[in-house]
Write an enzyme that holds these catalytic residues in place. Structure first.
Site, PDB file in Angstrom:
ATOM      1  N   PRO A   9     -12.272 115.794-154.203  1.00 31.99           N
ATOM      2  CA  PRO A   9     -13.116 114.647-153.858  1.00 31.99           C
ATOM      3  C   PRO A   9     -12.732 113.354-154.569  1.00 31.99           C
ATOM      4  O   PRO A   9     -12.367 113.362-155.749  1.00 31.99           O
ATOM      5  CB  PRO A   9     -14.521 115.096-154.281  1.00 31.99           C
ATOM      6  CG  PRO A   9     -14.289 116.160-155.289  1.00 31.99           C
ATOM      7  CD  PRO A   9     -13.037 116.871-154.857  1.00 31.99           C
ATOM      8  N   ASN A  10     -12.820 112.282-153.807  1.00 32.58           N
ATOM      9  CA  ASN A  10     -12.610 110.899-154.274  1.00 32.58           C
ATOM     10  C   ASN A  10     -11.145 110.535-154.508  1.00 32.58           C
ATOM     11  O   ASN A  10     -10.836 109.374-154.795  1.00 32.58           O
ATOM     12  CB  ASN A  10     -13.448 110.601-155.544  1.00 32.58           C
ATOM     13  CG  ASN A  10     -14.922 110.810-155.302  1.00 32.58           C
ATOM     14  OD1 ASN A  10     -15.472 110.248-154.343  1.00 32.58           O
ATOM     15  ND2 ASN A  10     -15.577 111.616-156.118  1.00 32.58           N
ATOM     16  N   ARG A  17      -9.972 103.040-156.816  1.00 32.25           N
ATOM     17  CA  ARG A  17     -10.981 103.706-157.621  1.00 32.25           C
ATOM     18  C   ARG A  17     -10.622 103.611-159.106  1.00 32.25           C
ATOM     19  O   ARG A  17      -9.568 104.097-159.522  1.00 32.25           O
ATOM     20  CB  ARG A  17     -11.009 105.172-157.194  1.00 32.25           C
ATOM     21  CG  ARG A  17     -11.795 106.075-158.055  1.00 32.25           C
ATOM     22  CD  ARG A  17     -11.458 107.537-157.787  1.00 32.25           C
ATOM     23  NE  ARG A  17     -12.352 108.364-158.568  1.00 32.25           N
ATOM     24  CZ  ARG A  17     -12.113 109.611-158.915  1.00 32.25           C
ATOM     25  NH1 ARG A  17     -11.003 110.198-158.520  1.00 32.25           N
ATOM     26  NH2 ARG A  17     -12.961 110.275-159.640  1.00 32.25           N
ATOM     27  N   TYR A  22      -7.157 105.524-163.318  1.00 28.95           N
ATOM     28  CA  TYR A  22      -6.282 106.264-162.404  1.00 28.95           C
ATOM     29  C   TYR A  22      -5.076 105.470-161.898  1.00 28.95           C
ATOM     30  O   TYR A  22      -4.255 106.009-161.153  1.00 28.95           O
ATOM     31  CB  TYR A  22      -7.104 106.774-161.213  1.00 28.95           C
ATOM     32  CG  TYR A  22      -8.215 107.721-161.624  1.00 28.95           C
ATOM     33  CD1 TYR A  22      -7.914 108.939-162.231  1.00 28.95           C
ATOM     34  CD2 TYR A  22      -9.556 107.389-161.450  1.00 28.95           C
ATOM     35  CE1 TYR A  22      -8.912 109.806-162.636  1.00 28.95           C
ATOM     36  CE2 TYR A  22     -10.572 108.252-161.838  1.00 28.95           C
ATOM     37  CZ  TYR A  22     -10.252 109.461-162.435  1.00 28.95           C
ATOM     38  OH  TYR A  22     -11.239 110.312-162.834  1.00 28.95           O
ATOM     39  N   ASN A  73      -5.277 119.444-157.582  1.00 27.52           N
ATOM     40  CA  ASN A  73      -6.092 118.506-158.346  1.00 27.52           C
ATOM     41  C   ASN A  73      -7.476 118.618-157.736  1.00 27.52           C
ATOM     42  O   ASN A  73      -7.778 117.986-156.718  1.00 27.52           O
ATOM     43  CB  ASN A  73      -5.569 117.075-158.253  1.00 27.52           C
ATOM     44  CG  ASN A  73      -6.385 116.128-159.136  1.00 27.52           C
ATOM     45  OD1 ASN A  73      -7.435 116.511-159.658  1.00 27.52           O
ATOM     46  ND2 ASN A  73      -5.899 114.906-159.313  1.00 27.52           N
ATOM     47  N   ALA A  76     -13.430 116.413-159.445  1.00 26.14           N
ATOM     48  CA  ALA A  76     -14.694 116.763-160.115  1.00 26.14           C
ATOM     49  C   ALA A  76     -15.044 118.246-159.964  1.00 26.14           C
ATOM     50  O   ALA A  76     -15.711 118.824-160.842  1.00 26.14           O
ATOM     51  CB  ALA A  76     -15.820 115.895-159.570  1.00 26.14           C
ATOM     52  N   GLU A  97      -2.860 123.809-162.000  1.00 29.34           N
ATOM     53  CA  GLU A  97      -3.923 122.792-162.053  1.00 29.34           C
ATOM     54  C   GLU A  97      -3.326 121.479-162.548  1.00 29.34           C
ATOM     55  O   GLU A  97      -2.614 121.468-163.563  1.00 29.34           O
ATOM     56  CB  GLU A  97      -5.013 123.269-163.027  1.00 29.34           C
ATOM     57  CG  GLU A  97      -6.089 122.217-163.271  1.00 29.34           C
ATOM     58  CD  GLU A  97      -7.135 122.650-164.286  1.00 29.34           C
ATOM     59  OE1 GLU A  97      -7.117 123.822-164.736  1.00 29.34           O
ATOM     60  OE2 GLU A  97      -7.975 121.805-164.638  1.00 29.34           O
ATOM     61  N   HIS A  99      -4.043 117.065-163.220  1.00 27.29           N
ATOM     62  CA  HIS A  99      -4.916 115.887-163.272  1.00 27.29           C
ATOM     63  C   HIS A  99      -4.075 114.665-163.617  1.00 27.29           C
ATOM     64  O   HIS A  99      -3.137 114.762-164.424  1.00 27.29           O
ATOM     65  CB  HIS A  99      -6.010 116.059-164.334  1.00 27.29           C
ATOM     66  CG  HIS A  99      -6.891 117.232-164.044  1.00 27.29           C
ATOM     67  ND1 HIS A  99      -7.872 117.209-163.092  1.00 27.29           N
ATOM     68  CD2 HIS A  99      -6.902 118.475-164.565  1.00 27.29           C
ATOM     69  CE1 HIS A  99      -8.454 118.384-163.040  1.00 27.29           C
ATOM     70  NE2 HIS A  99      -7.884 119.183-163.925  1.00 27.29           N
ATOM     71  N   ARG A 106     -11.317 112.468-172.442  1.00 26.34           N
ATOM     72  CA  ARG A 106     -12.388 111.726-171.756  1.00 26.34           C
ATOM     73  C   ARG A 106     -13.764 112.338-172.077  1.00 26.34           C
ATOM     74  O   ARG A 106     -13.917 112.985-173.106  1.00 26.34           O
ATOM     75  CB  ARG A 106     -12.087 111.695-170.257  1.00 26.34           C
ATOM     76  CG  ARG A 106     -10.754 110.993-169.944  1.00 26.34           C
ATOM     77  CD  ARG A 106     -10.484 110.946-168.465  1.00 26.34           C
ATOM     78  NE  ARG A 106     -11.513 110.174-167.764  1.00 26.34           N
ATOM     79  CZ  ARG A 106     -11.699 110.217-166.438  1.00 26.34           C
ATOM     80  NH1 ARG A 106     -10.929 110.966-165.691  1.00 26.34           N
ATOM     81  NH2 ARG A 106     -12.658 109.494-165.894  1.00 26.34           N
TER      82      ARG A 106
END
Ligand code: DQA
Length: 145
Positions: A9-10, A17, A22, A73, A76, A97, A99, A106
């Site tokens: 998502p996103n 964004r 990012y 990725n 969330a 995985e 990111h 963070r």
């Protein structure tokens, strides 16, 4: 060598964004870089994005028999989704995985990944290069079989 890249998502909003977190690169730009690297290494890429958790689960289930490695990725959903974790464990394909950001540097809620224990490894914090490194990691995983 067939590699399935899944984006959660996103990530369709990359470029606009939170650019301070990012960057300004769009998901289409990232896909182009991934395809470029994959071509040089002789790998085929399928590159997808969805905002829907269930769609990610279905794509993971359907990957069996069609792909050698999944790169995900999960955005969330990384931090919330037992369903994604169970899908990765159920299918049993090597899964990496990734990111863009260093999730460990963070907010605390991003430190926990529910999918990490069922993934082969993690690549985090290298921005767009996390994706490019994932192509190399995937090829290594396939060649080491
Ligand atoms: C992300 C990190 C996640 O915590 C966040 O929810 C995202 C993007 C990353 O690529 O840095 O949407 O997966």
């Amino acid at each position: 060598m067939n590699i399935l890249f899944l984006n959660g998502p996103n990530l369709n909003l990359l470029g606009q964004r939170e650019p301070e977190v990012y960057g300004r690169t769009t998901l289409a730009d990232i896909e182009a870089k991934v395809r470029d690297r994959a071509k040089k290494l002789g790998a085929e890429i399928d590159f997808r994005q969805t905002n829907l958790e269930g769609e990610l689960v279905s794509w993971i289930q359907e990957a069996k028999g069609h792909f050698d490695v999944i790169v995900i990725n999960a955005a969330a959903y990384t931090h919330t989704s037992v369903a994604l974790r169970d899908a990765i464990a159920a299918v049993g394909l090597p899964t990496i995985e990734i990111h863009l950001s260093n999730v460990h540097a963070r907010e605390e809620f991003r430190h926990k990944s529910l999918i990490a224990p069922v993934c082969r490894g993690q690549i985090v914090g290298f921005g767009v290069n996390s994706y490019v490194l994932a192509v190399e990691a995937s090829v290594n995983v396939i060649e080491a079989r």
